[in-house]
Enzyme design. Structure first.
Site, PDB file in Angstrom:
ATOM      1  N   LEU A   1      12.634  -4.367  -5.652  1.00 11.94           N
ATOM      2  CA  LEU A   1      13.202  -5.083  -4.518  1.00 11.94           C
ATOM      3  C   LEU A   1      13.188  -6.587  -4.726  1.00 11.94           C
ATOM      4  O   LEU A   1      14.090  -7.288  -4.281  1.00 11.94           O
ATOM      5  CB  LEU A   1      12.436  -4.729  -3.230  1.00 11.94           C
ATOM      6  CG  LEU A   1      12.841  -3.448  -2.501  1.00 11.94           C
ATOM      7  CD1 LEU A   1      12.561  -2.204  -3.333  1.00 11.94           C
ATOM      8  CD2 LEU A   1      12.110  -3.353  -1.159  1.00 11.94           C
ATOM      9  N   GLY A   2      12.134  -7.098  -5.360  1.00 11.82           N
ATOM     10  CA  GLY A   2      12.043  -8.532  -5.558  1.00 11.82           C
ATOM     11  C   GLY A   2      10.805  -8.918  -6.325  1.00 11.82           C
ATOM     12  O   GLY A   2       9.941  -8.082  -6.605  1.00 11.82           O
ATOM     13  N   THR A  23      11.782  -8.256   2.484  1.00 11.34           N
ATOM     14  CA  THR A  23      11.448  -8.465   1.075  1.00 11.34           C
ATOM     15  C   THR A  23      11.302  -9.952   0.795  1.00 11.34           C
ATOM     16  O   THR A  23      10.374 -10.375   0.101  1.00 11.34           O
ATOM     17  CB  THR A  23      12.535  -7.845   0.167  1.00 11.34           C
ATOM     18  OG1 THR A  23      12.521  -6.429   0.332  1.00 11.34           O
ATOM     19  CG2 THR A  23      12.276  -8.170  -1.294  1.00 11.34           C
ATOM     20  N   GLU A  35       7.960 -11.857  -0.560  1.00 14.05           N
ATOM     21  CA  GLU A  35       7.963 -12.619  -1.814  1.00 14.05           C
ATOM     22  C   GLU A  35       7.662 -14.097  -1.579  1.00 14.05           C
ATOM     23  O   GLU A  35       6.981 -14.743  -2.389  1.00 14.05           O
ATOM     24  CB  GLU A  35       9.300 -12.450  -2.538  1.00 14.05           C
ATOM     25  CG  GLU A  35       9.656 -11.013  -2.900  1.00 14.05           C
ATOM     26  CD  GLU A  35       8.611 -10.312  -3.750  1.00 14.05           C
ATOM     27  OE1 GLU A  35       7.761 -10.993  -4.352  1.00 14.05           O
ATOM     28  OE2 GLU A  35       8.612  -9.064  -3.787  1.00 14.05           O
ATOM     29  N   HIS A  81       4.057 -14.673  -1.548  1.00 14.80           N
ATOM     30  CA  HIS A  81       3.500 -14.919  -2.883  1.00 14.80           C
ATOM     31  C   HIS A  81       3.749 -16.362  -3.313  1.00 14.80           C
ATOM     32  O   HIS A  81       2.862 -17.010  -3.880  1.00 14.80           O
ATOM     33  CB  HIS A  81       4.143 -13.983  -3.908  1.00 14.80           C
ATOM     34  CG  HIS A  81       3.719 -12.552  -3.797  1.00 14.80           C
ATOM     35  ND1 HIS A  81       2.399 -12.170  -3.718  1.00 14.80           N
ATOM     36  CD2 HIS A  81       4.456 -11.403  -3.785  1.00 14.80           C
ATOM     37  CE1 HIS A  81       2.337 -10.841  -3.662  1.00 14.80           C
ATOM     38  NE2 HIS A  81       3.560 -10.357  -3.679  1.00 14.80           N
ATOM     39  N   HIS A 140      -1.324  -9.653  -2.681  1.00 13.66           N
ATOM     40  CA  HIS A 140      -1.103  -8.452  -1.880  1.00 13.66           C
ATOM     41  C   HIS A 140      -2.317  -8.185  -0.997  1.00 13.66           C
ATOM     42  O   HIS A 140      -3.448  -8.553  -1.342  1.00 13.66           O
ATOM     43  CB  HIS A 140      -0.836  -7.249  -2.781  1.00 13.66           C
ATOM     44  CG  HIS A 140       0.520  -7.289  -3.428  1.00 13.66           C
ATOM     45  ND1 HIS A 140       0.697  -7.124  -4.789  1.00 13.66           N
ATOM     46  CD2 HIS A 140       1.761  -7.483  -2.894  1.00 13.66           C
ATOM     47  CE1 HIS A 140       1.992  -7.210  -5.065  1.00 13.66           C
ATOM     48  NE2 HIS A 140       2.658  -7.431  -3.938  1.00 13.66           N
ATOM     49  N   TRP A 191      -4.139  -5.722  -0.429  1.00 10.75           N
ATOM     50  CA  TRP A 191      -5.244  -4.947  -0.990  1.00 10.75           C
ATOM     51  C   TRP A 191      -5.894  -5.643  -2.186  1.00 10.75           C
ATOM     52  O   TRP A 191      -6.815  -5.121  -2.784  1.00 10.75           O
ATOM     53  CB  TRP A 191      -4.768  -3.542  -1.390  1.00 10.75           C
ATOM     54  CG  TRP A 191      -3.772  -3.534  -2.518  1.00 10.75           C
ATOM     55  CD1 TRP A 191      -4.045  -3.384  -3.850  1.00 10.75           C
ATOM     56  CD2 TRP A 191      -2.363  -3.685  -2.413  1.00 10.75           C
ATOM     57  NE1 TRP A 191      -2.880  -3.437  -4.581  1.00 10.75           N
ATOM     58  CE2 TRP A 191      -1.821  -3.619  -3.713  1.00 10.75           C
ATOM     59  CE3 TRP A 191      -1.478  -3.871  -1.337  1.00 10.75           C
ATOM     60  CZ2 TRP A 191      -0.460  -3.732  -3.979  1.00 10.75           C
ATOM     61  CZ3 TRP A 191      -0.121  -3.986  -1.606  1.00 10.75           C
ATOM     62  CH2 TRP A 191       0.373  -3.910  -2.911  1.00 10.75           C
ATOM     63  N   THR A 198      -8.584 -10.520   6.256  1.00 11.32           N
ATOM     64  CA  THR A 198      -7.824  -9.311   5.939  1.00 11.32           C
ATOM     65  C   THR A 198      -8.787  -8.252   5.423  1.00 11.32           C
ATOM     66  O   THR A 198      -9.629  -8.548   4.584  1.00 11.32           O
ATOM     67  CB  THR A 198      -6.737  -9.574   4.882  1.00 11.32           C
ATOM     68  OG1 THR A 198      -7.335 -10.087   3.696  1.00 11.32           O
ATOM     69  CG2 THR A 198      -5.704 -10.557   5.402  1.00 11.32           C
ATOM     70  N   ASP A 245      10.318  -2.357   6.082  1.00 12.60           N
ATOM     71  CA  ASP A 245      10.558  -3.652   6.717  1.00 12.60           C
ATOM     72  C   ASP A 245      10.233  -3.641   8.207  1.00 12.60           C
ATOM     73  O   ASP A 245       9.659  -4.601   8.740  1.00 12.60           O
ATOM     74  CB  ASP A 245      12.023  -4.056   6.538  1.00 12.60           C
ATOM     75  CG  ASP A 245      12.310  -4.639   5.164  1.00 12.60           C
ATOM     76  OD1 ASP A 245      11.465  -4.467   4.260  1.00 12.60           O
ATOM     77  OD2 ASP A 245      13.379  -5.261   4.994  1.00 12.60           O
TER      78      ASP A 245
END
Length: 357
Positions: A231-232, A265, A269, A272, A278, A280, A294, A326
Site C-alpha cells: 500500500l505504501g 495509508t 506513512e 513514519h 508501528h 507494536w 501505547t 482504514d
C-alpha cells in the site's frame, strides 16, 4: 524477538551538538538512556508468522523493510538516527520531567535531567508536493488529491468522526497534532511501467520517476503503482534528502474504494515520516515503539478487530500506526504527538518547516 535481533547494533556514540546529526563519542556525557534503541527490524516472514489473518485482510506497509535497506546502503544513517532519537528523548523528557520518554524493556529507563529544546507549540504548516506517476492522463483525479489533503487534516487535527468510538480505556490519550497540510504543487508524468517497487526509483527522474521538490520545506508524496500488494512506504527522519517523503499506491491515495480506500495509508506513512514506529514496535512483547502511552504488543492487527489482548494488555488497534482497515483506525496518542513534535523543536530534524512558515 526474532532473528532480526542479530542486526540490532548496540550504539555507544554520544551527541556532540544540539544542531548536528553527526556525533563525536568523546564530547558529552550521556544523560538520556538509549539502551533500548534499535534500528534494524523484522523480515516479512517473521511478521507474517505471528498472524492468521487472510491475505485480503493484510495491510502491507514496507517502511521498516525500506529502512533496513537504507541502513545497509548508507553507513552513516544509523548514526544520524541515533542522534535524532537522542534529541527526541531529550525533548520528551523536558515535556515530562517526572517520567521518561520510552517504555522499553523493564529496567532500561533512567531519570534524565536534560536541557530542554526550545519547542514550537503553534500550528505546523506542511506544504505537500504530490508527484503522480500514472499510466494515463488523470488516472489519479484532482478529487482524489483534494480528498487526501482533507483526510490528512482531519486525522492530524483529531477531526476523524470515528474517533467518537474510542474505547473508554484510551479516551484520555487521543491527541491533536495541530498540523495543517497544504497542497503546494502537483507534478504528473505518464509512464507505461507496470510497477515501481520499493527501491525509490519513482523518486528519480533518471530512472523515469519524478525528483523530490525541496524536501527540507515540502512533504513529497509519490503516487504510483508500487506492486506486490504494497500500500505504501515512508522514509524516517535522517534518510537521504533526495528520497525524503512517502510513497502511496495509486489505489490507496485519497478517497477510492475498498477497505483501504479512505486515505489512511497516507496518514500511516506520514506517521513514519514524523518518526513514529508501528504500534507494536516491530518486535515481540519485549520490544517497544518508544512511546510511553501505547500498549506493548507482539504484532499487528488486521481487518476490524474487536478488543484484542496481547502481552497482558489491550491492543490499541484503532491507532493509525496499526495495520487495520482504514475505517477502523482513528487516533494518535498524546505521547506519539510529543514524539513527532520533537522534530519541530529548535534543534529538531524538521525545524525548517517551522522557520519557513
Amino acid at each position: 524477538m526474532n532473528t532480526y535481533l542479530l542486526k540490532i547494533t548496540t550504539v555507544l556514540l554520544l551527541v556532540s551538538s544540539c544542531n548536528s546529526y553527526d556525533m563525536d563519542p568523546a564530547q558529552q556525557q550521556m544523560d538520556i538512556d538509549m539502551s533500548d534503541f534499535f534500528v534494524y527490524t523484522e523480515t516479512p516472514s517473521d511478521l507474517l508468522s505471528k498472524t492468521t489473518a487472510s491475505k485480503t485482510d493484510k495491510r502491507s506497509c514496507y517502511t521498516m523493510l525500506n529502512l533496513n535497506r537504507l541502513l545497509d546502503e548508507n553507513p552513516g544513517l544509523e548514526k544520524r538516527m541515533y542522534a535524532i532519537e537522542y534529541q527526541t528523548r531529550k525533548f520528551m523528557a523536558s515535556k515530562k520531567p517526572s517520567g521518561t520518554p520510552g517504555s522499553g524493556p523493564p529496567g532500561s529507563n533512567q531519570d534524565p535531567t536534560p536541557e530542554p529544546s526550545i519547542p514550537y507549540d503553534g500550528t505546523v504548516y506542511i506544504p505537500v508536493v504530490v508527484n503522480i506517476i500514472e499510466k494515463y492522463n488523470n488516472e489519479v483525479s484532482d478529487a482524489q488529491i483534494t480528498s487526501q489533503i482533507d483526510i490528512l487534516n482531519e486525522d492530524f487535527n483529531n477531526a476523524n468522526s470515528n474517533t467518537a468510538g474510542v474505547p473508554d480505556v484510551f479516551k484520555n490519550l487521543v491527541a491533536n497534532y495541530n498540523i495543517q497540510f497544504r497542497r503546494a504543487a502537483v507534478n504528473r508524468i505518464v509512464s507505461s511501467k507496470n510497477s515501481w517497487g520499493t527501491r525509490d526509483a519513482m523518486k528519480s527522474s533518471k530512472k523515469g520517476g519524478i525528483d523530490a521538490t525541496d524536501p527540507s520545506h515540502n512533504l513529497n508524496i509519490w503516487v504510483c503503482e508500487i506492486g506486490g500488494g504494497i500500500l505504501g512506504y515512508a522514509q524516517f527522519p535522517g534518510g537521504p534528502e533526495q528520497t525524503d517523503g512517502v510513497v502511496i499506491g495509486t489505489d490507496y491515495f485519497g478517497e477510492t474504494t475498498g477497505p483501504y480506500g479512505d486515505g489512511r495509508t497516507a496518514t500511516h506513512e506520514i506517521g513514519h515520516w514524523l518518526n513514529l514506529r508501528h504500534i507494536w514496535g516491530d518486535g515481540g512483547c519485549s520490544v517497544d515503539d518508544f512511546v510511553e502511552d501505547t500498549p506493548v504488543s507482539n504484532g499487528p492487527n488486521y481487518g476490524c478487530p474487536g478488543e484484542t489482548i496481547n502481552c497482558g494488555s489491550i491492543d490499541m488497534t484503532m491507532n493509525y500506526m496499526d495495520y487495520v482497515y482504514d475505517d477502523c483506525m482513528y487516533m494518535f496518542t498524546i505521547d506519539q504527538n510529543t514524539r513527532s513534535r520533537a522534530l519541530f523543536a529548535s534543534d529538531g530534524y524538521r525545524s525548517s518547516f517551522v522557520t519557513s512558515n
